[in-house]
Design a protein around this motif. Sequence first.
Motif, PDB file in Angstrom:
ATOM      1  N   VAL A   1      -2.695  -3.742   3.269  1.00 11.34           N
ATOM      2  CA  VAL A   1      -3.272  -5.087   3.172  1.00 11.34           C
ATOM      3  C   VAL A   1      -2.608  -5.873   2.046  1.00 11.34           C
ATOM      4  O   VAL A   1      -2.377  -7.076   2.178  1.00 11.34           O
TER       5      VAL A   1
ATOM      6  N   ALA B   1      -4.581   2.106   3.285  1.00 17.31           N
ATOM      7  CA  ALA B   1      -5.156   0.859   3.814  1.00 17.31           C
ATOM      8  C   ALA B   1      -5.012  -0.272   2.796  1.00 17.31           C
ATOM      9  O   ALA B   1      -4.639  -1.394   3.159  1.00 17.31           O
ATOM     10  N   LEU B   2      -5.287   0.014   1.530  1.00 16.34           N
ATOM     11  CA  LEU B   2      -5.152  -1.012   0.489  1.00 16.34           C
ATOM     12  C   LEU B   2      -3.702  -1.458   0.335  1.00 16.34           C
ATOM     13  O   LEU B   2      -3.416  -2.646   0.197  1.00 16.34           O
TER      14      LEU B   2
ATOM     15  N   ARG C   1      -9.653  -8.136   0.002  1.00 20.09           N
ATOM     16  CA  ARG C   1      -9.516  -9.450   0.647  1.00 20.09           C
ATOM     17  C   ARG C   1     -10.443 -10.482   0.012  1.00 20.09           C
ATOM     18  O   ARG C   1     -10.048 -11.631  -0.210  1.00 20.09           O
TER      19      ARG C   1
ATOM     20  N   VAL D   1     -10.823  -2.377   1.575  1.00 16.61           N
ATOM     21  CA  VAL D   1      -9.981  -3.467   2.067  1.00 16.61           C
ATOM     22  C   VAL D   1     -10.754  -4.780   2.048  1.00 16.61           C
ATOM     23  O   VAL D   1     -10.222  -5.825   1.633  1.00 16.61           O
TER      24      VAL D   1
END
Length: 162
Positions: A133, A129-130, A97, A93
């Motif tokens: 996000v 999680a990816l 970002r 993540v």
Amino acid sequence: QAIDAHVHLWTPDVEAFPRAQGQVLPAHLEAPGTMDEMRKAMLGAGVRGALVVQPACYGQDYRYLEEASRHFSGFFKGMFVADPAAGGAEEAVAALRERVASLPGFWTGVRFNPTLWPESNMADSVGRALFAVAGELGLPVGFMPFQGLVRHVNAIESLLQS
């Protein structure tokens, strides 16, 4: 206004932009893939912008796409490939970002390639999680089911439902 929705860029300058280990392009594809040649051909055809997706020949090295963004600001927009190998969910993540923040306005989407995940399971904790996000950042997610959509539909549905 015509926009090309899927373009790959590459250069024969392997000194400045080396290929990922084991990646070779056929000789007939070298010159037409440069940012200059591609933009010139597109403008000649009335195309006024393009979404550039990372070619496999560079792996996770995005320097050539980033150079295209700087050289032709606003003409190219980028879509990168999520990297589940960046570590655990937290590290992956953070890498996503960081990539998006590196060139504000250039990175407009992320691709999920199931073959990069252990056992092609994009719906593991890293994938979830990816995916979350990407949604938080407003990045569309494209899936790359090269081995057939039916093999990955359960993982895709799981991500969509999570």
